[in-house]
Motif scaffolding. Sequence first.
Motif, PDB file in Angstrom:
ATOM      1  N   UNK A 107      45.219   1.221  -7.703  1.00  0.00           N
ATOM      2  CA  UNK A 107      45.107   1.302  -9.127  1.00  0.00           C
ATOM      3  C   UNK A 107      46.355   1.698  -9.851  1.00  0.00           C
ATOM      4  N   UNK A 108      47.023   2.448  -9.215  1.00  0.00           N
ATOM      5  CA  UNK A 108      48.381   2.963  -9.841  1.00  0.00           C
ATOM      6  C   UNK A 108      49.508   1.923 -10.055  1.00  0.00           C
ATOM      7  N   UNK A 109      49.483   1.047  -8.683  1.00  0.00           N
ATOM      8  CA  UNK A 109      50.558  -0.205  -8.711  1.00  0.00           C
ATOM      9  C   UNK A 109      50.076  -1.426  -9.369  1.00  0.00           C
ATOM     10  N   UNK A 110      48.709  -1.519  -9.821  1.00  0.00           N
ATOM     11  CA  UNK A 110      48.430  -2.736 -10.456  1.00  0.00           C
ATOM     12  C   UNK A 110      47.773  -2.694 -11.489  1.00  0.00           C
ATOM     13  N   UNK A 111      47.094  -1.452 -11.916  1.00  0.00           N
ATOM     14  CA  UNK A 111      46.459  -1.530 -12.872  1.00  0.00           C
ATOM     15  C   UNK A 111      47.028  -0.434 -14.265  1.00  0.00           C
ATOM     16  N   UNK A 112      48.429   0.207 -13.536  1.00  0.00           N
ATOM     17  CA  UNK A 112      48.868   1.102 -14.374  1.00  0.00           C
ATOM     18  C   UNK A 112      48.179   2.468 -14.893  1.00  0.00           C
ATOM     19  N   UNK A 113      47.320   2.961 -13.859  1.00  0.00           N
ATOM     20  CA  UNK A 113      46.656   4.222 -13.826  1.00  0.00           C
ATOM     21  C   UNK A 113      47.687   5.054 -13.340  1.00  0.00           C
ATOM     22  N   UNK A 114      47.377   6.330 -14.177  1.00  0.00           N
ATOM     23  CA  UNK A 114      48.122   7.478 -14.020  1.00  0.00           C
ATOM     24  C   UNK A 114      48.284   8.157 -12.313  1.00  0.00           C
ATOM     25  N   UNK A 115      49.505   8.577 -11.972  1.00  0.00           N
ATOM     26  CA  UNK A 115      49.656   9.403 -10.655  1.00  0.00           C
ATOM     27  C   UNK A 115      50.156  10.529 -11.025  1.00  0.00           C
ATOM     28  N   UNK A 116      49.321  11.544 -10.646  1.00  0.00           N
ATOM     29  CA  UNK A 116      49.611  13.056 -10.849  1.00  0.00           C
ATOM     30  C   UNK A 116      49.867  13.753  -9.293  1.00  0.00           C
ATOM     31  N   UNK A 117      50.164  15.111  -9.580  1.00  0.00           N
ATOM     32  CA  UNK A 117      50.314  15.760  -8.296  1.00  0.00           C
ATOM     33  C   UNK A 117      48.965  15.621  -7.427  1.00  0.00           C
ATOM     34  N   UNK A 118      47.859  16.053  -8.013  1.00  0.00           N
ATOM     35  CA  UNK A 118      46.592  16.097  -7.611  1.00  0.00           C
ATOM     36  C   UNK A 118      46.380  14.840  -6.761  1.00  0.00           C
ATOM     37  N   UNK A 119      46.719  13.742  -7.490  1.00  0.00           N
ATOM     38  CA  UNK A 119      46.561  12.340  -6.608  1.00  0.00           C
ATOM     39  C   UNK A 119      47.202  12.264  -5.560  1.00  0.00           C
ATOM     40  N   UNK A 120      48.562  12.666  -5.708  1.00  0.00           N
ATOM     41  CA  UNK A 120      49.703  12.414  -4.440  1.00  0.00           C
ATOM     42  C   UNK A 120      49.219  13.384  -3.244  1.00  0.00           C
ATOM     43  N   UNK A 121      48.875  14.665  -3.689  1.00  0.00           N
ATOM     44  CA  UNK A 121      48.133  15.597  -2.876  1.00  0.00           C
ATOM     45  C   UNK A 121      47.241  14.798  -1.951  1.00  0.00           C
ATOM     46  N   UNK A 122      46.197  14.207  -2.448  1.00  0.00           N
ATOM     47  CA  UNK A 122      44.980  13.531  -2.062  1.00  0.00           C
ATOM     48  C   UNK A 122      45.530  12.594  -1.038  1.00  0.00           C
ATOM     49  N   UNK A 123      46.370  11.761  -1.601  1.00  0.00           N
ATOM     50  CA  UNK A 123      46.861  10.628  -0.820  1.00  0.00           C
ATOM     51  C   UNK A 123      47.328  11.104   0.692  1.00  0.00           C
ATOM     52  N   UNK A 124      48.225  12.296   0.304  1.00  0.00           N
ATOM     53  CA  UNK A 124      48.667  12.570   1.839  1.00  0.00           C
ATOM     54  C   UNK A 124      47.470  13.332   2.522  1.00  0.00           C
ATOM     55  N   UNK A 125      46.808  14.094   2.226  1.00  0.00           N
ATOM     56  CA  UNK A 125      45.662  14.565   2.761  1.00  0.00           C
ATOM     57  C   UNK A 125      44.864  13.536   3.605  1.00  0.00           C
ATOM     58  N   UNK A 126      44.611  12.456   2.804  1.00  0.00           N
ATOM     59  CA  UNK A 126      43.778  11.252   3.284  1.00  0.00           C
ATOM     60  C   UNK A 126      44.373  10.846   4.738  1.00  0.00           C
ATOM     61  N   UNK A 175      38.422  16.129   1.277  1.00  0.00           N
ATOM     62  CA  UNK A 175      39.149  16.880   0.337  1.00  0.00           C
ATOM     63  C   UNK A 175      40.106  15.853  -0.701  1.00  0.00           C
ATOM     64  N   UNK A 176      40.491  14.771   0.182  1.00  0.00           N
ATOM     65  CA  UNK A 176      41.480  14.107  -0.383  1.00  0.00           C
ATOM     66  C   UNK A 176      40.862  12.998  -1.452  1.00  0.00           C
TER      67      UNK A 176
END
Length: 299
Positions: free
Chosen positions: A113-132, A282-283
Motif C-alpha cells: 500500500x505504501x509502494x503502490x497506493x501512496x499510503x503513509x509509512x510511519x515508525x509504527x508501521x516500520x516496527x510492525x514490518x520488522x516484527x512480522x 504484534x506486527x
Amino acid sequence: MKSLSKLQTVLLIGFLVLVWGINWPLSKYALTYVPPILFSGIRTLLGALLLLIVALPRIRQLRWRQSWPVYAVTAAVNITLYYGLQTIGLGYLPSGLFSAIVFIQPVLVGIFSWLWLGESMNALKITGLLLGFAGVGTICVGSSGMTGHISVTGILLALGSALSWAAGTVYVKKKAQHVDPIWMVTMQLLLGGIFMSGAGSLMERWSEIDWEPAFIGSLLFISIFVIAIGWLVFYKLIDSGEASKVASYTFMIPIVAIISGTLFLHEQLTYSLLIGIALIVISIYFVNRQPRRRAAAGN
C-alpha cells in the motif's frame, strides 16, 4: 450500504475467523483424499457456482466488457496463486505452521500500500514490518530445530501464498470502486476455479480422488462456508466500513488453525511457533494502528 450493528459486526467477524481458521487443518485433511490442484479447482468452482445464485439477480452490474481485466487479475492473484500455492504447500508443512506464515499478509499489505497506493509509512508501521518478518524467521528456525530439517519448498509456497494474497488485496483496494463487489468475487472464483480444474485435469488424475463421505463433507463445508459464504461476509464487512476491524482480527485465524490442527490432526505446538505467532500478532497491530494526532496548536 446499510451499516451493521455492533452485535452483527461481532457475530460476522467471529464467523469469519472461525471458518477461515478451521479451513487450514480441514484442507490438509481433505488432501489425503484428493490431488492438490484438482482439490483447489473443485472447491473454488463449487463456491463460485453457489455465489452465482446471489450474483445473477445483479446481472446488469457485471459489466463484463469494462470489468473483465479486473476479474482476470483478481482470479490470477487471489485465487489461482493464493489458493493454488496454499493447497500444494499444505502437503509440505503442518497446517498451523503454514497458516502462521501466510498471515504475515497484513504486514505485506502495508508495504504494498505504501509502494503502490501512496499510503503513509510511519515508525509504527516500520516496527510492525520488522516484527512480522522476525516472527516468520522465529517460526522457521524453530521448525528446523524441532525436526532437524525444514521444508524450504513449504516455506516458499507459504510466502508465495502470502505475497499473492497481499498483492491481490492492494489491487482490489485500488479497483474496488470500479466493479460490483459481488460480481468481482464471483468471477474471480469462477475463472480461477475453471483454470485450476483444467490444470488439475492435465497434471493429475480424477481417478485418484477418493470420494469418501469424509472427503465430500469436508469439500462441501469448505466450498459453502469458507469460500462462498466466507467471501460474502468479508465483503459485507468491508462495504459496511468495517475494514479496519477485519484487518485487526485476522491474527486470530492462524491461532484457530493452530488449535484445531493440534486437536484434530495432532500437530505439534512448540514454543517457537507461539513466539512467532505473538510477534506476527504484534506486527499486525502496529501496521494497522493509526498514530495519535498531535493536539491542535493552542490547546
